[in-house]
Design an enzyme around this catalytic site. Structure first.
Site, PDB file in Angstrom:
ATOM      1  N   THR A 155     -28.577   0.067  -1.574  1.00 46.32           N
ATOM      2  CA  THR A 155     -27.236   0.278  -2.152  1.00 46.32           C
ATOM      3  C   THR A 155     -26.370   0.940  -1.079  1.00 46.32           C
ATOM      4  OG1 THR A 155     -28.016   2.335  -3.174  1.00 46.32           O
ATOM      5  CG2 THR A 155     -27.934   0.370  -4.574  1.00 46.32           C
ATOM      6  N   LYS A 181     -35.740   2.416  -0.861  1.00 49.32           N
ATOM      7  CA  LYS A 181     -34.306   2.645  -0.704  1.00 49.32           C
ATOM      8  C   LYS A 181     -33.989   4.080  -1.140  1.00 49.32           C
ATOM      9  CE  LYS A 181     -31.296   2.311  -3.087  1.00 49.32           C
ATOM     10  NZ  LYS A 181     -30.393   2.975  -4.070  1.00 49.32           N
ATOM     11  N   THR A 192     -30.651   6.303  -7.123  1.00 46.95           N
ATOM     12  CA  THR A 192     -31.794   6.077  -6.237  1.00 46.95           C
ATOM     13  C   THR A 192     -33.053   6.646  -6.863  1.00 46.95           C
ATOM     14  OG1 THR A 192     -31.483   8.174  -5.218  1.00 46.95           O
ATOM     15  CG2 THR A 192     -30.374   6.314  -4.229  1.00 46.95           C
ATOM     16  N   GLU A 276     -26.983  10.267   2.688  1.00 42.98           N
ATOM     17  CA  GLU A 276     -25.524  10.194   2.760  1.00 42.98           C
ATOM     18  C   GLU A 276     -24.960  11.336   3.609  1.00 42.98           C
ATOM     19  OE1 GLU A 276     -24.615  10.223  -1.345  1.00 42.98           O
ATOM     20  OE2 GLU A 276     -24.909   8.079  -1.581  1.00 42.98           O
ATOM     21  N   ASN A 403     -19.003  11.139  -1.350  1.00 46.03           N
ATOM     22  CA  ASN A 403     -19.260  11.354  -2.765  1.00 46.03           C
ATOM     23  C   ASN A 403     -18.042  11.752  -3.577  1.00 46.03           C
ATOM     24  OD1 ASN A 403     -22.152  10.867  -3.395  1.00 46.03           O
ATOM     25  ND2 ASN A 403     -22.372  12.171  -1.595  1.00 46.03           N
ATOM     26  N   THR A 408     -14.532   2.517  -6.879  1.00 44.16           N
ATOM     27  CA  THR A 408     -13.620   1.370  -6.953  1.00 44.16           C
ATOM     28  C   THR A 408     -14.411   0.095  -7.179  1.00 44.16           C
ATOM     29  OG1 THR A 408     -13.685   1.436  -4.547  1.00 44.16           O
ATOM     30  CG2 THR A 408     -11.676   2.202  -5.610  1.00 44.16           C
TER      31      THR A 408
END
Lengths: 408, 408
Positions: A155, A181, A192, A276, A403, A408
């Site tokens: 993702t 992932k 996740t 991230e 984050n 969107t």
């Protein structure tokens, strides 16, 4: 008896496993978003799932499936883009429908199929598109499909995550392969982490379960991106026995568990490194604890502290924050005995704190260590003999940016 | 019997209290960094301190002082810039020395003085400068000094924090005043939070203690900037009885506790609003919990989740993160019963989730609410009758920037 890591390996390295992928259109990027993993022979199977009480429909379904059948699993179907979590009965029916459609395509029973979904929470799956994808992926199964599978389950990951290990035993070679992932829980709303592990070892379901538990506790359960657990976190393992080599007992069982832990640790570290906004990979080692559980609680308290993680980001060896994060963990220790070292490798280890007061160290060296892409901190509580390592990353402005971007 | 909030009030509003300040040179900014708070009459006193096991020397010393003397406290001396935490025996001796120097300047006994320090961890206080500051501050005590005191105890605060309440009782008026500093734990390494509260009510020490506990549990213990607790967190209260009005019993006692809670809540909210990098003030209300403790655990899990707080920052009504943060808290509840509302005021309350699945709400309205500088979220667990509110802020790139800047 040796264990060899293959950094290019995947779930199709073990004999008899094939992967097919498809693009259903669930991802805005238009990238492949569906994977079917299939074994030509029935597998023993096990799974470990999120400890979050809010779980996605696939977690509920897999728990049910593995309650009645751990001895003849044939496939895992996975979609990315939509997590099928917080979707009520409608979502559960969709997960069951994915199971049915896959079993039809692969000509097996529905309860021989496990289901994974990852992506946005609170959105229903478009079942027509999913159905098309399942049929397509089932028709392009390949013994070289593992890498494509690792890509299809991504993702917000920037890289696919995979590896394999070979165990060379006196009676022959057993292979374990994995894809995973991550990372961070959500972006824009991505739930996740997932891992699929395959092996051609011959392992009874009960032993597979205990080996998986050991491996997961020493790998995936020791990483933290932001302290949040998700609705979908799942690790599944299938063992089809095609190597003909049993790993049920004694040294063989131990070697299998060690190799599975090695594979899982490698995948877990890949998840942290690709977390991230993560720029640094940090090992938090806590020793001198009254129990391993206590060591883990203290290590997690440090690894999830925003103040510690922002100090990592700023290359700031701000040891006060580390000691204080240990102190807030709830584990009792005599803070006057704490010692702290940091290092990028053992040779350049630097002691910052002894008996809870600062050592006379060179601040430039400390700062240099913290500016490395990978380093460790080692806190000794002086209060026991247990120790543990956990892996984490830094907390950067990029993490916040990723984050806080509006979905969107 | 009415309680009136005075937003301009401070610790020198109650009769008989004076504050003096000085500049010792502990702050890089060159701003005042020392405060002496003095009562012309002996006070009953109480204090509540950080739950972190790693505590600053002043916390250790105040605990000792209040163990032997809660009936005749005369003063609080506070420095900002250096926390005197992780400083070993040398640091403890310095705290005792601050106590001695203040008692000499004010002509009282050392055990009649409480000591607070806030600022960088792991650095020893320059005692000569501190001594000069104590003598200077003791020589400029003023009944109008409260505002200056609130400024002198600031570290990374951008605004001084203060207020007072008046309780109008049938027998006359009692006043409570307070000053506080926050926020975030550390910057560059600043150990927060402190609050000094004064009152001219006549309150026995044991009742002062129980009133303070109620007030703190309902105010300072309900805020979270980043989930980190510090080495120095302290709330001190002095009651000199100069109003002549006893608040020891019945309605008077209740009015006093209510007013103290009102004052503490006001100061606590000031701390959140001025939190490091905080742009939004968010009330997290959890209801339908099996116990108040459970409600508090769930609310804290939401209020400290980086994913929830970055969603606040991005004005993103990403309700999945809120439900999932509740689910990871460890409190058992049936997630299928959860409901979620958001609002900036009651009239525009919007339901996002019913029975754990999304409602048919207008995303633009949800986003508008989350873009307000102040809003609330209300999660009902559907699993009991207990509820609680906690206050928190958003997690912004600015927070990361502030806390990852290398200490200089």
């Amino acid at each position: 008896m040796t264990i060899k890591l293959d950094a290019d390996g995947t779930v199709t390295n073990p004999q008899g496993f094939q992967v097919g992928t498809a693009t259903c259109g669930l991802k805005a990027s238009g990238n492949p978003d569906l994977m079917v993993l299939h074994s030509k022979q029935s597998c023993t199977a096990s799974g470990m799932f999120t400890t979050n009480q809010v779980v996605g429909a696939p977690v509920t379904l897999n728990r049910e499936t593995l309650k009645s059948n751990t001895k003849s699993i044939r496939a895992i179907v996975t979609n990315s883009g939509i997590a099928n979590a917080c979707t009520g009965n409608h979502g559960l029916n969709n997960a069951i429908e994915m199971q049915n459609m896959t079993s039809k395509s692969l000509q097996c029973n529905p309860n021989e199929v496990l289901v994974l979904s990852t992506g946005v929470i609170g959105v229903q799956l478009p079942m027509e598109k999913i159905g098309k994808g399942i049929r397509q992926a089932s028709s392009n199964l390949s013994i070289n499909g593992g890498y494509d599978g690792a890509e299809a389950i991504m993702t917000t990951d920037t890289n696919p995550k995979y590896c394999a290990v070979e165990i060379n035993l006196p009676t022959g070679t057993v292979t374990i392969g994995g894809i995973a992932k991550g990372a961070g829980m959500v972006h824009p709303n991505m739930a996740t982490m997932l891992a699929c592990i395959t092996t051609d070892a011959l392992v009874p379901a009960s032993i597979l379960r205990s080996s998986l538990k050991t491996a997961v506790n020493n790998s995936f359960n020791k990483i933290s991106i932001d302290g949040d657990t998700s609705t979908s976190d799942s690790v599944l393992i299938l063992a089809n026995g095609l190597s003909g080599i049993s790993c049920a007992k004694g040294d063989y069982r131990k070697a299998f568990t060690d190799a599975l832990t090695c594979l899982s640790t490698n995948l877990a570290k890949q998840i942290v490194i690709d977390g991230e906004g993560v720029n640094k990979f940090v090992t938090v080692h806590v020793s001198g604890a009254p129990s391993e559980k206590a060591a883990h609680i203290v290590a997690n308290s440090i690894a999830t502290s925003p103040l510690v993680k922002t100090a990592f980001a700023g290359s700031d060896p701000n040891w006060g924050r580390i000691v204080v994060a240990a102190g807030k963990s709830g584990v009792r220790f005599d803070s006057r005995k704490t010692q702290l070292w940091i290092g990028s490798k053992i040779e350049d280890e630097l002691q910052l704190v002894a008996q809870a007061t600062p050592c006379d160290y060179d601040e430039n060296i400390a700062q240099h260590i913290f500016s490395q892409p990978e380093f460790y901190i080692h806190l000794d509580l002086g209060n026991g003999k247990s120790e543990i390592s956990v892996w984490t990353g830094d907390l950067t402005e990029e993490y916040v940016r990723i984050n806080s971007d509006y979905r969107t």
